[in-house]
Scaffold this active site. Structure first.
Site, short mmCIF file in Angstrom:
data_model
loop_
_atom_site.label_atom_id
_atom_site.label_comp_id
_atom_site.label_asym_id
_atom_site.label_seq_id
_atom_site.Cartn_x
_atom_site.Cartn_y
_atom_site.Cartn_z
N GLU A 162 -63.10 30.16 -30.04
CA GLU A 162 -63.05 29.82 -31.47
C GLU A 162 -63.41 28.36 -31.70
O GLU A 162 -64.07 28.03 -32.67
CB GLU A 162 -61.64 30.10 -32.02
CG GLU A 162 -61.54 29.79 -33.51
CD GLU A 162 -60.23 30.21 -34.14
OE1 GLU A 162 -59.49 31.00 -33.53
OE2 GLU A 162 -59.94 29.73 -35.25
N GLU A 197 -54.56 41.06 -33.33
CA GLU A 197 -53.49 40.27 -32.70
C GLU A 197 -52.10 40.91 -32.73
O GLU A 197 -51.32 40.76 -31.79
CB GLU A 197 -53.41 38.90 -33.38
CG GLU A 197 -54.64 38.05 -33.19
CD GLU A 197 -54.62 36.83 -34.10
OE1 GLU A 197 -54.79 37.01 -35.32
OE2 GLU A 197 -54.41 35.72 -33.60
N ARG A 199 -48.18 28.85 -37.50
CA ARG A 199 -48.00 30.30 -37.36
C ARG A 199 -46.73 30.62 -36.57
O ARG A 199 -46.03 31.58 -36.87
CB ARG A 199 -49.23 30.95 -36.73
CG ARG A 199 -49.18 32.46 -36.76
CD ARG A 199 -50.51 33.09 -36.42
NE ARG A 199 -51.40 33.20 -37.56
CZ ARG A 199 -51.39 34.20 -38.44
NH1 ARG A 199 -50.51 35.18 -38.32
NH2 ARG A 199 -52.24 34.24 -39.43
#
Ligand SMILES: Cc1cc2nc3c(=O)[nH]c(=O)nc-3n(C[C@H](O)[C@H](O)[C@H](O)COP(=O)(O)OP(=O)(O)OC[C@H]3O[C@@H](n4cnc5c(N)ncnc54)[C@H](O)[C@@H]3O)c2cc1C
Length: 1153
Positions: free
Chosen positions: A628, A1085, A706
């Site tokens: 990423e 995920e 997160r």
């Protein structure tokens, strides 16, 4: 390769055959295989056929610039060559020498290859045993020994069985097919799996040189030091005699490794005992251990002490205390795990003791009584063969159907093209990186003169060659493309060498000399906390009244947990091909999840505008978040080199290079205080998370956010505070990894909820259920849970897993077995879907319809094996009303769909799917006037074209109503949540710490699945990646910050045998999601965290073992639950004999980062 050779030898394999063939390969599904079709058979290489028929090869010699390779035609010729070249290496399988050359930079000028000499490759039955030529492969040796079992009386085959037991776990089939028995002996590795058996059995070796031969016994004198033997330089090992066992002799072999299959031993052992006839009095005893010294070692003192003694409890006690004294290890010993290794020497002896007791009883010898609950300890701890996946999944296509992944066939046959498959350009060059060997240092000087002189080298590239900006980074520009003054981690990229071939570039890169002035480094989270080395900001989410909550609590408990990091281990390592074009243009072929980020950072480094840089991604061989942001490290360097030379430059990293530089999942440390009522209801939580960020920010703040957004996992908590600290350390920057901090956040949650249950003595499922959210409740960040299905998933999982019956059966089992214990755990997950960075929640698509009716579909997402393109074709197919066969996705590129978000956060199907839908709706509306009922799709398209209708459309989507604000704790953080529940059962071996994953039942809510086949694959894949994270995978760093685990040899991802014997995945029915495309939900995920059910089942099993030692209540178990941690936590009489060294009194081999 494994599949090909398996099917060649066995056209209809059963599950056990599959398991055997795939032992050393990573995950796959049995259903992935098409039946063998003999008409598709390729021609078998004729040279190999000749060899297999035993035809002798003539003498051969190949001379290269660095080595000469001889294949002698006779033994005499081999011995003469060895006489003339005593320094020559005898090489058979090259599995050891190959590693030395590649990774230890060894150069062997003369290589002798004796594999085809009959004297060295045959097996001969003699009066005393079977004599194997030293070049016999391990597979051949195994076959001969297995055949001998059929004909010999059982008492003669004890040694053979022990060798076969070690071979069962020795590497994978490919290695066993080429590696030789002589190679294993002569490598003299202290962790050889076969040498302990050979020593315990008293095998005889024949050594020869030009002057004659001698016979020696493999005993304590054979290995003279680390990787040294008594052989003289001119001698070679000719053969080994493996003896028949005697009557009254019993032999066992043991191998304990972090992963059961294809792994390096932690401790390996073999034991042989001979009794006086008809008694249990020990006449001869040999105890041989690997992994406990610089050589394989016989425990002579202990064995001698036990001679003449009866095989009873007193002997066991004496043996254990004596072994604890004799088998010591320095606390700093290489390989670490010192306490565990010492305990294993005792535990393995105990297993042998029990096995022999049983065998003596079988022979009618009177002696010590054997309690039935001890019996399972002597059973060899093998995982069971997994059950085949049930058949009957439909192959029909269209949306919502299990349509096969579009490139599945090409991927299976090897025809699918990856970045490095782009054919070579005529003038192309290769690049290798020069990286830092220090964790934190000033660069004093760089001397590349030796490298520049080396063959094939074109030039070196350093910071001064960057025409644009050297500052880089995905969000903050806090990194360098090439370090110029300072390095901040081992693996920091300093420069590169460009050469005609990859090998030349790599060799030259090693010849560049960098002088450093070392600075103080921070490596671990604990060091960062002590030094307050944090990046800013420190994030907090707080809700309710914490003080009042703790006041209300009947109990308050504090605890902590460390969760290790994880390497992405995508099959395809980082790769970039940069091709300079005219006028400042640069075209890049990259394996990246983030084409746009690559484009902008390359443009920045080259000092050109983004419109000159095109990034193209066909597909990736896996990404998992590792591609990423960190891919830009390599891509920018390759682009700088291509720009400097105005020639195409390519670099594909080797696995060790990739692991060294690219970072992985953040290690986390969680510290908590939890308040709860007698019922188990949690009323207050104060939790702090610390992540090991590494040497740059990268995406770490979002990862921490997160983690905080998932700190309550699935439980309703009114009084809560979570804080997140980003530890600034001198490790390679850690980054996105499937779950993106969520799994670490939730892992700590499940730990405190387990603590609550254990401290109250309540079943943990009851405490979990009691605290589970309900429809309409609010999260700590004030998001109301609507369309809540977690309770349904929970109930269905309880039902499908037959939870209550299982629990009763486990209690019975644990009561009847002292040394193996079973555990069961059911764990929920709630995963927020959306990028936490608001602006990333957008996507584009570009759809062209050509005049023949075919459709070219482009969107902003990249394909990394997850099936995104397949789902996008299904969406387009539904909206346009054409079959998927008319639609094609070619690649992802920055010149078709611009300004794309990375393919990440599980939301690519949602975002790109909606953009594709938008574009296709526009086209569909434009075609509307031409859709005559009698005409076909092609007729409508042609009619529209002739009427000058634009058959190309651009689609766009942005997720509505998002925008969380940390300052005010308001605004929606997520579009919706994906829910799931898993129940897992495990069995642990309390003596070795090994465990078996017996069964897992998963119920997952993915809304109305776009493609159930792909979604179930995603659930299974994510779950197994989580199993690796929580039970297996360990990155070891030295105290100086050097990564010690840089390849599959030392870093173990789950193998075939780690898949639960019974794994069932069900998708929750009738659960439409009105927030995403065609009522579906994101799946990439969320299921990963469900592997925590395996971890907590292990913890339950460990608790059951601890109860046997009167240890009750909460205890600390860090992740991963490795064999070492499981064994150390099962505290008992053996562990007490091997106490750990005082922390701080020694320098450990590796540190918990
Ligand atoms: C992926 C992988 C997994 C592995 N797994 C295991 C494992 O599970 N357990 C384990 O114990 N090992 C393991 N090994 C180590 C290795 O495979 C074994 O030691 C193997 O038996 C070596 O045999 P070889 O023929 O390949 O040796 P080579 O590499 O050809 O030679 C090894 C050494 O032996 C010397 N030698 C070989 N034959 C003779 C001879 N006749 N006389 C004198 N010297 C000789 C060579 O000169 C060299 O020094 C593994 C290796 C790899 C790469």
């Amino acid at each position: 390769m494994s599949m090909y050779s398996l099917l060649r030898n066995n056209a209809s394999p059963n599950m056990a055959d599959l398991e055997d063939a795939f032992q050393a390969t990573s995950l796959f599904n049995a259903e992935d295989f098409a039946p063998f079709d003999p008409t598709q058979e390729v021609i078998f290489p004729p040279e190999l056929m000749t060899l297999s028929r035993g035809q002798r090869s003539p003498s051969l010699c190949f001379r290269g610039s660095r080595s000469a390779w001889f294949q002698p035609g006779s033994l005499q010729e081999l011995l003469s060559l060895k006489w003339d070249h005593p320094e020559a290496r005898v090489v058979v399988g090259n599995t050891e020498v190959g590693i030395e050359v590649k990774f230890k930079n060894m150069v062997y000028p003369v290589i002798l290859a004796p594999a085809f000499l009959p004297e060295m490759s045959r097996a001969t039955h003699t009066e005393h045993g079977i004599e194997f030529g030293a070049a016999c492969t391990l597979s051949h040796m195994g076959a001969v020994l297995r055949a001998a079992l059929e004909t010999l009386p059982p008492h003669q085959t004890e040694v053979f069985l022990a060798v076969l037991e070690q071979l069962r776990w020795f590497a994978g089939l490919q290695i066993r097919n080429v590696a030789a028995v002589g190679g294993n002996i002569m490598t003299a590795s202290p962790i050889s799996d076969l040498n302990p058996v050979f020593m315990a059995a008293g095998c005889k070796l024949t050594l020869v040189d030009k002057d004659g031969s001698r016979e020696v016994q493999m005993d304590d004198g054979f290995f003279t030091g680390y990787r040294k033997t008594i052989l003289r330089p001119q001698e070679i090992l000719l053969s080994i005699l493996i003896p028949y066992s005697k009557e009254n002799q019993f032999v066992s072999a043991f191998k304990q490794s972090p992963r059961r299959e294809d792994d390096i031993s932690v401790v390996t052992a073999a034991m042989s005992v001979v009794f006086s006839s008809g008694t249990d009095i020990v006449e001869e005893l040999r105890l041989s251990y690997g992994g406990m010294a610089a050589t394989t070692k016989l425990a002579m003192k202990t064995a001698n002490r036990l001679l003449g003694r009866p095989w009873r409890e007193e002997l066991l006690q004496e043996a254990c205390s004596s072994l604890a004294e004799e088998m010591t290890l320095d606390p700093s010993a290489p390989g670490g795990m010192v306490t565990y290794r010492r305990t294993l020497t005792l535990s393995l002896f105990y297993k042998f003791y029990l096995t022999v007791l049983q065998k003596l009883r079988g022979q009618g010898v009177k002696g010590e009584e054997l309690q039935s609950e001890y019996l399972s300890a002597s059973e060899i701890f093998h995982p069971e063969t997994p059950a085949a996946v049930p058949e009957g999944r439909s192959q029909e296509d269209v949306l919502g159907r299990p349509m096969m992944h579009l490139s599945a066939l090409q991927q299976a046959t090897g025809e699918a093209l990856y970045c490095d498959d782009v054919p070579l350009y005529e003038n192309e060059l290769f690049l290798a990186l020069i990286t830092s060997t220090k964790a934190h240092a000033n660069i004093i000087s760089i001397d590349a003169s030796a490298a520049e002189e080396m063959p094939g080298v074109v030039c070196c590239v350093f910071a001064s060659d960057i025409p644009g900006s050297n500052a880089t980074g995905p969000i903050h520009y806090d990194e360098t493309v090439l370090a110029d003054q300072q390095v901040t981690c081992v693996g920091h990229i300093i420069g590169a060498v460009v050469a005609e071939t990859q090998l030349e570039a790599q060799r030259a890169a090693k010849a560049v000399k960098v002088q450093y002035e070392e600075l103080k480094a921070v490596i671990t989270i604990q060091e960062a906390i002590a030094k307050q080395s944090f990046y800013q900001p420190i994030r907090t989410i707080q809700n309710g009244d914490l003080e009042a909550g703790f006041k209300q609590a009947d109990h308050i408990l504090e605890g902590e947990m460390h969760i290790g990091g994880q390497e992405h281990f995508y099959l395809e390592t980082n790769v970039t091909l940069a091709v300079p074009r005219e006028d400042g243009e640069m075209e890049l072929f990259v394996s990246t999840q983030a084409p746009t980020k690559t484009q902008s950072l390359v443009a920045k480094a080259l000092g050109v505008s983004a419109n000159r840089v095109v990034v193209r991604v066909k597909r990736m061989g896996g990404g998992f978040g590792g591609k990423e942001s960190r891919t830009t490290l390599l891509s920018t360097v390759v682009a700088v080199a291509a720009n400097k030379l105005r020639r195409p430059v390519r670099c594909m990293l080797d696995r060790d290079e990739d692991m060294l530089i690219s970072g992985g999942r953040h290690p986390f440390y969680g510290k908590y205080k939890v308040g709860f009522l007698n019922s188990g209801k949690v009323v207050a939580l104060d939790v702090s998370y610390y992540s090991n960020v590494g040497n740059s920010m990268d995406l770490s703040l979002s990862v921490m956010e997160r983690a905080l957004f998932h700190m309550e996992n699935s439980y309703s908590l009114t009084n809560i505070r979570g804080r997140g600290f980003l530890c600034k350390t001198n490790l390679p920057s850690n980054t996105a990894f499937r779950g993106f901090g969520g799994p670490q956040g939730m892992m700590v949650t499940e730990n405190w909820i387990t603590d609550v249950a254990q401290s109250l003595g309540k079943p943990s499922d009851e405490v979990r259920r009691l605290n589970l959210y309900m429809e309409g409740q609010s999260t700590p960040y004030n998001q109301i849970l609507g369309q809540f299905t977690l309770d349904r998933c929970w109930d269905e999982c309880m039902f499908r897993s037959e939870y209550q019956q299982r629990r009763a059966a486990i209690e019975l089992y644990n009561g009847q077995n002292r040394w193996t214990k079973r555990g069961l755990a059911i764990v929920p997950t709630k995963f927020g879907i959306s990028f936490t960075a608001l602006f990333l929640n957008q996507a584009g698509a570009l759809v062209h319809i050509y005049t023949d009716g075919s459709v070219l579909l482009t969107h902003g997402g990249t394909e990394m094996g997850q099936g995104l393109h397949t789902k996008m074709v299904q969406v387009a197919s539904r909206v346009l009303g054409v079959p998927p066969s008319k639609i094609h996705v070619s690649e992802t590129s920055t010149n078709t769909v611009p300004n794309t978000s990375p393919t990440a956060a599980s939301s690519s199907s949602d975002l790109n799917g909606a953009a594709v839908q938008n574009a296709c709706q526009i086209l569909s509306e434009r075609l509307e006037p031409y859709k005559s009922p009698e005409g076909s799709w092609e007729d409508w398209v042609r009619a529209a074209y002739f009427n000058r209708v634009n058959l190309s459309a651009n689609g766009f989507y942005k997720t509505p109503d998002l925008g969380y604000d940390f300052e005010t704790n308001s605004g929606r953080a997520f579009n919706y949540f994906t829910y799931g529940v898993a129940c897992s059962e495990v069995e642990i071996d309390c003596l070795t710490g090994a465990h078996k994953n017996l069964s897992t039942t998963i119920v997952m809510d993915v809304g109305h699945s776009l493609n159930p086949a792909i979604d179930i694959g995603q659930v299974e894949g994510a779950f197994m990646q989580g199993v690796g994270l929580f039970t297996l995978e360990e990155l070891h760093y030295s105290p100086q910050g050097v990564l010690l685990t840089r390849g599959p040899g030392s870093y173990k991802i789950p193998g075939f045998g780690d898949i639960p014997t019974k794994l069932t995945v069900s998708l929750l029915r009738d659960a439409p999601n009105d927030k995403a495309i065609f009522a579906s939900k994101a799946v990439g995920e969320p299921p990963l965290f469900l592997a925590a059910s395996v971890f907590y089942a292990i913890k339950e099993a460990v608790s059951a073992a601890r109860v046997e030692s009167e240890l009750r209540g909460a205890f600390r178990l860090d992740s991963p639950a490795s064999a070492e941690r499981i064994r150390n936590a099962c505290s008992d009489r053996f562990t007490r004999l091997c106490p750990p060294a005082e922390p701080g009194s020694f320098t450990p081999w590796s540190v918990q980062v």
